[in-house]
Scaffold this active site. Structure first.
Site, PDB file in Angstrom:
ATOM      1  N   SER A 171     -90.807  41.844 -53.349  1.00 53.31           N
ATOM      2  CA  SER A 171     -91.448  43.154 -53.370  1.00 53.31           C
ATOM      3  C   SER A 171     -91.808  43.572 -54.780  1.00 53.31           C
ATOM      4  O   SER A 171     -92.632  44.462 -54.972  1.00 53.31           O
ATOM      5  CB  SER A 171     -90.488  44.215 -52.834  1.00 53.31           C
ATOM      6  OG  SER A 171     -89.966  43.835 -51.610  1.00 53.31           O
TER       7      SER A 171
ATOM      8  N   HIS B  45     -96.487  39.367 -48.902  1.00 49.75           N
ATOM      9  CA  HIS B  45     -95.546  40.488 -48.832  1.00 49.75           C
ATOM     10  C   HIS B  45     -95.705  41.240 -47.519  1.00 49.75           C
ATOM     11  O   HIS B  45     -96.667  41.987 -47.328  1.00 49.75           O
ATOM     12  CB  HIS B  45     -95.768  41.428 -50.034  1.00 49.75           C
ATOM     13  CG  HIS B  45     -94.778  42.544 -50.093  1.00 49.75           C
ATOM     14  ND1 HIS B  45     -95.119  43.851 -50.266  1.00 49.75           N
ATOM     15  CD2 HIS B  45     -93.423  42.526 -49.972  1.00 49.75           C
ATOM     16  CE1 HIS B  45     -94.030  44.600 -50.258  1.00 49.75           C
ATOM     17  NE2 HIS B  45     -92.988  43.824 -50.079  1.00 49.75           N
TER      18      HIS B  45
ATOM     19  N   GLU C  78     -99.562  42.229 -48.032  1.00 51.30           N
ATOM     20  CA  GLU C  78    -100.162  42.140 -49.361  1.00 51.30           C
ATOM     21  C   GLU C  78    -100.133  40.670 -49.774  1.00 51.30           C
ATOM     22  O   GLU C  78     -99.060  40.067 -49.827  1.00 51.30           O
ATOM     23  CB  GLU C  78     -99.389  42.997 -50.367  1.00 51.30           C
ATOM     24  CG  GLU C  78     -99.617  44.490 -50.147  1.00 51.30           C
ATOM     25  CD  GLU C  78     -98.723  45.367 -51.036  1.00 51.30           C
ATOM     26  OE1 GLU C  78     -99.169  46.445 -51.425  1.00 51.30           O
ATOM     27  OE2 GLU C  78     -97.579  44.972 -51.334  1.00 51.30           O
TER      28      GLU C  78
ATOM     29  N   ASN D 105     -95.475  49.378 -52.760  1.00 46.63           N
ATOM     30  CA  ASN D 105     -94.185  49.715 -53.361  1.00 46.63           C
ATOM     31  C   ASN D 105     -94.345  50.454 -54.677  1.00 46.63           C
ATOM     32  O   ASN D 105     -93.516  51.291 -55.033  1.00 46.63           O
ATOM     33  CB  ASN D 105     -93.333  48.461 -53.552  1.00 46.63           C
ATOM     34  CG  ASN D 105     -92.760  47.991 -52.225  1.00 46.63           C
ATOM     35  OD1 ASN D 105     -92.845  48.694 -51.227  1.00 46.63           O
ATOM     36  ND2 ASN D 105     -92.197  46.803 -52.216  1.00 46.63           N
TER      37      ASN D 105
END
Ligand SMILES: NC(=O)c1ccc[n+]([C@@H]2O[C@H](COP(=O)([O-])OP(=O)(O)OC[C@H]3O[C@@H](n4cnc5c(N)ncnc54)[C@H](O)[C@@H]3O)[C@@H](O)[C@H]2O)c1
Length: 596
Positions: A121, A142, A154, A192
């Protein structure tokens, strides 16, 4: 021709890995699922079984499909089992040295043409890739939690990832029914980077006892329509994982203090309170791994018991103001059975407000939400006035006039002269300090903030703002009133932005900074937050609806009060406002609304 992925490997079957296995197996791909020990392997298998059994119970998966899905998964201990896979996704804990060791090992074990992917992440995919002899075949994939549910992936390409590998992985995401955004290797990627500052800020609020866990979570769910509150989301992510992500983002992302993990997080991780997976985090769960929250020592008493504490009886309510908020608030109180006196600055304004309230109530009748009798009764409870003196014997005044401190202070000074003793005086300010308004009266203990959201008749949330002078009785009265209005009242301190705006606007501002830095596009950032985090709108959609000028003003207030460098308004936001691009209301903001 896109590459065929007939068998993939997943390393680490924790929160994310087990979900990723499910995604592949559901879409007909054979999976070799690898853990470090027999115990961990059985735990991973149990997570997958639990999840697929729940899908069957909910009618989302047929039993035969579940059996076929499980048959596609080969559970193994040790990386050697991955010798024949076409792609590996690593989902072990968020530590660079561990991931580098695993990638070096994967490089040795896997076929030369296999793609090696990490679900990290926040760590650098580039740094992970150089642990192998094939960095051009290393990529970030991701997934979002829970992987079987969240649509976004992602795809992170480094400067050396080959274009073929990126294209093959993008095609694979499509086959899995996911929407991908492809981006370069930056701490936190899109989602994130925008999410964790907000989550950490919410933990800080809780740690500072600014509001309870239930109130912080309810505020963001009901005030912004988010699927979960931030503390419940932290429990879902896992506090250990969240700690590592924040710590890495702090170190990689320019040492933004907002990413320095809140001290409480470290303490909780050390104490083994990891969230759902350990059965206890910010909340307590039925058992480890269960999504079901059970009461614990912090669970508030049943609402009614708490409300009985010294709340004053309120029958007659004065509402001062003639704008959107005042109009909505008059309707809300009248519908809930209160006698309402509306005070505006003149008969003409009163007539306009009266018309607006009627129109809104009529809409309720047309939509079948209100009977004609209820509408007439509600209207019958409202008295229209242009004289503040008419508020002499009300039990509660709600002020919703223009957002200017001098105007509000003068009004509260007048109310202090006019109103009977014991009245609760409430302001709906969204950005001014309530204590400034309170100190314009001789009775600051009776003054409280009641921050309604727009449109007041629809939005279920009210922030109850206690100043350092607000009495417990006033606060209890405010809570009882919100309950009678059918709203969720959340109690917070008198700080800029209260709960919702303080958590929401810095995130929006960060999205503008990300766009300004050309890391991604407005469309992809909006997608990422909607499909990765389940937000009802992306940040740019929301900014255009709220108004860029309003957003900038709130962000400036937050910055001025808290002096947090990360809260400084994004220059692009300032420029757009200066240029008159204010959002939907001016036809153009981040997007052009005139052509739609
Ligand atoms: N939790 C989230 O919401 C989330 C979301 C997206 C991405 N991620 C990322 O996914 C990765 C995994 O996070 P998580 O939350 O699933 O962690 P987790 O702690 O729930 O699971 C990690 C698993 O890896 C296993 N493991 C450890 N060492 C191993 C080894 N040498 N070989 C095989 N298995 C090993 C552990 O036994 C454990 O089951 C992290 O990089 C994290 O940043 C997490």
């Amino acid at each position: 021709m896109a590459r065929e992925f007939t068998r993939v490997g997943v390393v680490g079957l924790g929160t994310m890995g087990a979900g990723i296995v499910e995604v592949f197996a559901r879409n007909g791909v054979d999976v070799t699922a690898v853990e470090i020990s027999d115990v961990a392997l059985e735990r991973g298998r149990a997570t997958l079984t639990g999840s697929t059994d729940r899908a069957v119970a909910k009618g989302k998966l047929a039993e035969a499909e579940r059996d076929a899905l499980m048959a596609r998964v080969d559970f193994r201990v040790g990386l050697d089992a991955l010798h024949d896979v076409d792609l590996v996704i690593e989902a072990v804990p968020e530590h660079l040295d561990l991931k580098q060791r695993i990638f070096a090992e994967l490089d040795r074990v896997c076929k030369p043409e296999a793609i090696l992917a990490t679900n990290t992440s926040s760590l650098s995919v580039t740094e992970i890739s150089v642990a192998t002899t094939r960095p051009n075949q290393v990529i970030g994939i991701h997934f979002f939690n829970p992987a079987p549910v969240m649509k976004l992936v992602e795809v992170v390409r480094t400067v050396v990832t080959s274009a073929d590998v990126v294209a093959d992985v993008e095609a694979l995401c499509e086959r899995l029914g996911k929407v991908d955004v492809t981006i370069s290797d930056r701490a936190g990627f899109i989602a994130n980077a925008l999410l964790f500052g907000y989550l950490n800020h919410a933990v800080g609020m809780f740690e500072a006892r600014y509001a309870t866990r239930e109130d912080i979570d309810a505020a963001m769910k009901l005030g912004c329509g988010l699927p979960m509150g931030p503390l419940a989301l932290m429990d879902l992510i896992g506090l250990d994982t969240a700690y590592e992500i924040l710590d890495t983002m702090y170190r990689r992302g320019g040492r933004d203090r907002r990413h320095a993990p809140a001290p409480l997080l470290k303490q909780m991780v050390t104490a083994g309170l990891l969230g759902r997976k350990s059965g206890r985090g910010f909340y307590t769960y039925e058992r480890p791994g269960s999504p079901k929250v059970v009461p614990d020592e912090y669970t508030p008493l049943a609402a009614d018991a708490a409300l009985a504490d010294g709340a004053r009886a309120i029958a007659k309510v004065g509402v001062v103001g003639s704008g959107t908020m005042a109009t909505g608030i008059i309707e809300v109180f009248a519908k809930a059975g209160y006698e309402v006196i509306s005070v505006t600055r003149g008969a003409e304004k009163s007539a306009k407000v009266c018309e607006a309230v009627k129109t809104s109530l009529n809409k309720g009748v047309v939509r079948g939400k209100l009977s004609e009798t209820d509408r007439d009764d509600a209207l019958g409870r409202i008295t229209w006035s242009a004289t503040l003196e008419h508020l002499a014997d009300v039990d509660l005044v709600v002020e919703a006039v223009i957002e200017e401190l001098s105007v509000k202070k003068a009004l509260f000074a007048s109310l202090d002269e006019i109103c009977k003793p014991g009245v609760v005086l409430a302001t709906t300010t969204s950005s001014l300090p309530v204590i400034d308004v309170a100190m314009a009266t001789q009775r600051p203990a009776d003054v409280v903030g009641l921050h309604f959201f727009n449109p007041a008749p629809i939005m279920p949330l009210v922030e109850i703002v206690q100043t350092i002078r607000t009495s417990a009785e006033t606060s209890a009265t405010a809570r009882a009133v919100c309950a009678k209005l059918g709203k969720t009242g959340v109690v917070c301190g008198d700080r800029s932005g209260f709960i919702v705006n303080a958590l929401l606007f810095p995130y929006l501002n960060d999205a503008v900074k990300m766009l300004e830095a050309s890391y991604s596009t407005a469309d992809d950032i909006d997608y990422a937050m909607k499909l990765g985090c389940g937000y009802p709108m992306g940040p740019f959609e929301l900014l255009d609806v709220v108004g860029l000028d309003v957003s900038l003003a709130i962000q400036r207030e937050l910055y001025l009060e808290l002096r947090e460098p990360g809260f400084a308004p994004a220059p692009l936001l300032e420029h757009l406002v200066t240029a008159g691009y204010l959002g939907r209301k001016s036809g153009r903001g981040f997007r052009d609304h005139t052509r739609r």
